[in-house]
Structures are given as C-alpha cells and as structure tokens.
Design an enzyme around this catalytic site. Structure first.
Site, PDB file in Angstrom:
ATOM      1  N   HIS A 174      46.906  29.312 -63.613  1.00  0.00           N
ATOM      2  CA  HIS A 174      47.815  28.231 -63.238  1.00  0.00           C
ATOM      3  C   HIS A 174      47.222  27.501 -62.055  1.00  0.00           C
ATOM      4  O   HIS A 174      46.598  28.107 -61.185  1.00  0.00           O
ATOM      5  CB  HIS A 174      49.198  28.799 -62.868  1.00  0.00           C
ATOM      6  CG  HIS A 174      50.258  27.760 -62.860  1.00  0.00           C
ATOM      7  ND1 HIS A 174      50.536  26.998 -61.755  1.00  0.00           N
ATOM      8  CD2 HIS A 174      51.092  27.337 -63.840  1.00  0.00           C
ATOM      9  CE1 HIS A 174      51.506  26.153 -62.054  1.00  0.00           C
ATOM     10  NE2 HIS A 174      51.863  26.334 -63.308  1.00  0.00           N
ATOM     11  N   GLU A 218      53.903  30.316 -70.267  1.00  0.00           N
ATOM     12  CA  GLU A 218      53.733  30.136 -71.710  1.00  0.00           C
ATOM     13  C   GLU A 218      53.613  31.457 -72.460  1.00  0.00           C
ATOM     14  O   GLU A 218      53.934  31.532 -73.643  1.00  0.00           O
ATOM     15  CB  GLU A 218      52.477  29.288 -71.993  1.00  0.00           C
ATOM     16  CG  GLU A 218      52.375  28.016 -71.199  1.00  0.00           C
ATOM     17  CD  GLU A 218      53.393  26.974 -71.605  1.00  0.00           C
ATOM     18  OE1 GLU A 218      54.385  27.332 -72.248  1.00  0.00           O
ATOM     19  OE2 GLU A 218      53.206  25.800 -71.260  1.00  0.00           O
TER      20      GLU A 218
END
Ligand code: COA
Length: 381
Positions: A263, A322
């Site tokens: 991320h 996700e």
C-alpha cells in the site's frame, strides 16, 4: 525520472487538500472516518449513517437516519435511458465497472440543473448517485445471466435491497450486514487516487456527477480498486497452503506483484483488512467451501508476508483491504468481475463528500509538470 523530495513521484507524501472526512495513519495502521476509528464505525453504524456522517459532519439521530434511508430508497429506480444503457453495455460485453461509469455519467439526464454545485444540489445528487449505483450493478448481474432486472424495494436498507435485486429472494440478514459493513469499511480513505481525481474535477467548479464519474474511471485500475478479483483467482490457482510458498516465489522471481499486498500509505496491516477478515470469517461459517477458502487465505497471508519481507526487504508490504474484500464478496455469491463496481458503490458516498468539501473550498487544483523533453527543435526546409 529520478525521485527527489522536491518532486515526489506520484505526488507521494504531498498534501493536496485539507479534509475533515478521513485520515489514514499508515505507520500505525489506523483509519479515522469523520472523527471515529474505523473499528468504532464498522459493524456499529449502517452505511446510510456513515454517509450522513461524511455529508454533514455528524452521525444522524435515529429519526434523521430513518429519513436519509427513506430518501435514498426513494431514489433507487433507474430512469429508462440509464437502464437502456446498462442493457447495451451488457449486450456489448462491458464489465460492470464500465457499465457503472457510463450509467453514472447518464444520470445527469434527469437532473433539472446538473451544473448546480450549491450545497443543496450536491447533497441531492449524492443521495441519487449512492441510491442508484447498486441498482446499476444488480441490473448488470441479472442481465448478464440472461434474467430481467428486479425493481428495487423501498422498504429495505441499501445493502439488503442490493442482495434482493440480485437474487429476487428475501435477503439473508447476515449477508446484508456483511455487505453493509463492507461498504462502511471502504466508504472513505484519505486522498486516494480516485478521490483525488474527483476533487480535481470538482475544483474546476464542475459538478457532482462529472466528478464522481471521473472517480470511477480512476478506481477501476488494478493498482487501486481492481485488485480483489485477481486475489480470488490467485487463491484458486494456489489451491493448497503447501503450494503457496513456491507459487509466490515463482511470481516474484518473474517480477510480478502479489495482489492484495502493499500500500502506498500503510506500512503495517491495513486496518480495513482487519475488519473484513472478521466479516469473512463470520461469513465462512455457513458453507464448507467458504471455510476452506478462508483457511487457505489466512495461511497464504502469513506465507506471502514472510516471503515478501525476504524478497523485498524494507518495503513493509502487508495485507491490504482487497485481500479480504475478495473473500467477503465471494461469500455473498458475487463474482470477481463485479468486485470493483461494488467497491464503487461504497466509495461513492466518500467521493460525494469530497466533492462537497472541494466545492466549499473553491480553489482550483492545478499542479505543475517538469518538462524533460527536447528544446530548440527546428522544422527542416
Ligand atoms: N507484490 C510484490 N512486490 C510489490 C508489491 C506487491 N504487491 N507491492 C509493491 N511491491 C514492490 C515493488 O515492486 C517495489 O519494489 P522495488 O523497490 O524492488 O522496485 C516496492 O515494493 C515499492 O513499490 P511501489 O510501486 O513504489 O509502491 P507503491 O506505493 O507505488 O504501490 C501499490 C502501492 C498498492 C500500487 C502496490 O503495493 C501494488 O501494486 N500492490 C498490488 C495491487 C493491490 O493490491 N492493489 C490494491 C491496493 S489497496
């Protein structure tokens, strides 16, 4: 182009706006939404309540929450041209996120003055977009399977109604709650790429529908919202916990990225992954197939993080939202091709809130570029 502190690649670390909507604390793995820690909101408030928080700055009273839920419910049906567009998109093989982008754009057709960017018009358009997005996705799912769309029911909250429109059955309350929690979990997330895209559009004094349509375009890429579909493919391909390590090593050796990990801001486990892993675990209780997939995912998560640490030392690549989104949505019987459009249904409330905030700010976002091309070229002859 080389990276430097004065010209950060991809605007990494650059503050592009002040916001009261959400704060992403990447070092400590915390997400604050409208003053509340994610853990405080997710599972305790409905999506409609969380949307109220973002659009007005406070959680609603019980009466205000019921009123907003009613108002959103009343706006769910799609106007005929929008439904026709969704039909055409399905007929031509467009994925749901593209159908949603097209439909979102066409939603200005029945708005009396789509260019109105007053606070009242912004909130009205926000309610309309949030109400209609799940109707678009449900219609796509029905049409794709050769069935006719099911009309929305005004007596159900947003998530429960979506499941009804997909299956035609009375929605299972546990499944509806899981979807509702998912939408609260992804409702807003600082200055992510799609939110930034929406704010840039809004900063030109362009309207809510245009800004949200542009944000959908930014969300669909695999580096942003498009990862959970591939996460599920990955888990199916890995198949067993024992196969995970050789599979991941082979992918990394081939220079590939592992979907659901890493991320830009979080350097620890994404707090949304925390919430959604709990939801996925609850959902996995119902069916053996889901339980097996959940157990495989948990085993793979540990292996993948360990291997990433070894192969990409110092990058702190951890599980992102996700990874468990994939498990939650598939446990609801939804197909990977719909995942990014379902993400958009939740994030739409956040995008709308940022548009409202940007319109109030009323300042054009206009960065500069560094010219690295040639100079002084001449036309021969
Ligand atoms: N798998 C393998 N390697 C990864 C990786 C992943 N998922 N994510 C990042 N890396 C590596 C990069 O290859 C790079 O390695 P290098 O320094 O040896 O070149 C390093 O980690 C830093 O990557 P960078 O692209 O600079 O990080 P970023 O902040 O721009 O990327 C993401 C953030 C989310 C785009 C990235 O982590 C990614 O592509 N993840 C997979 C897609 C995904 O899950 N997206 C959903 C995000 S919520």
């Amino acid at each position: 182009m080389s990276e430097s502190t004065s010209r950060p690649r991809g605007l990494d670390g650059v503050v592009a706006a002040q916001t009261r909507l959400s704060h992403v604390d990447g070092q400590n793995g915390r997400l604050v939404i409208g003053g509340y820690e994610l853990d405080e909101l997710a599972g305790k408030t409905t999506f409609e309540q969380a949307a109220h928080l973002l659009w007005t700055g406070t959680l609603p009273t019980a009466a205000a929450a019921a009123e907003l839920t009613r108002e959103i419910a009343a706006r769910r049906p799609l106007p005929a041209p929008v439904l026709a567009l969704v039909r055409e998109a399905v007929a031509r093989g467009a994925p749901p996120i593209d159908a949603l982008r097209m439909a979102a754009s066409a939603m200005s057709l029945d708005v009396p003055n789509p260019a109105d960017i007053s606070p009242a018009a912004d909130v009205a358009n926000a309610k309309m977009l949030v109400a209609r997005f799940p109707t678009v996705v449900a219609a796509w799912i029905r049409l794709r399977s050769g069935a006719e769309p099911i009309a929305p029911r005004a007596d159900l909250p947003l998530a429960a109604n979506f499941l009804h429109m997909v299956t035609g059955r009375e929605p299972d309350p546990i499944a509806a709650r899981a979807l509702d929690t998912y939408w609260v979990t992804v409702i807003d997330h600082g200055m992510n790429a799609s939110t930034f895209a929406g704010r840039v559009i809004a900063s030109t004094r362009s309207d809510m529908i245009s800004a949200v349509t542009g944000a959908i375009g930014a969300l669909k890429g695999p580096l942003h919202g498009g990862a959970p579909g591939p996460v599920l493919d990955m888990l199916h391909e890995i198949g067993t916990a024992a196969n995970c390590e050789p599979w991941v090593r082979a992918r990394l050796a081939a220079g590939e990225r592992i979907m659901g990990f890493g991320h830009r801001v979080y350097k620890v486990r994404d707090p949304r992954a925390q919430v959604l892993s709990r939801v996925a675990e609850q959902m996995s209780g119902a069916q053996l197939e889901d339980r097996e997939l959940f157990d495989l995912a948990r085993a793979c998560e540990q292996t993948i993080v360990r291997v990433l640490d070894e192969v990409k030392p110092g990058r702190n690549l951890r599980t992102n939202v996700e990874f468990f989104t994939a498990l939650v949505l598939q446990s609801l019987g939804l197909k990977p091709e719909t995942f990014v459009a379902l993400f958009a249904c939740g994030r739409a409330a956040g995008w709308a809130a940022h548009v409202i905030e940007q319109h109030a700010e009323d300042h054009l976002i206009r960065p500069q570029s560094e010219y690295v091309g040639p100079r002084g070229l001449t036309i021969p002859g």
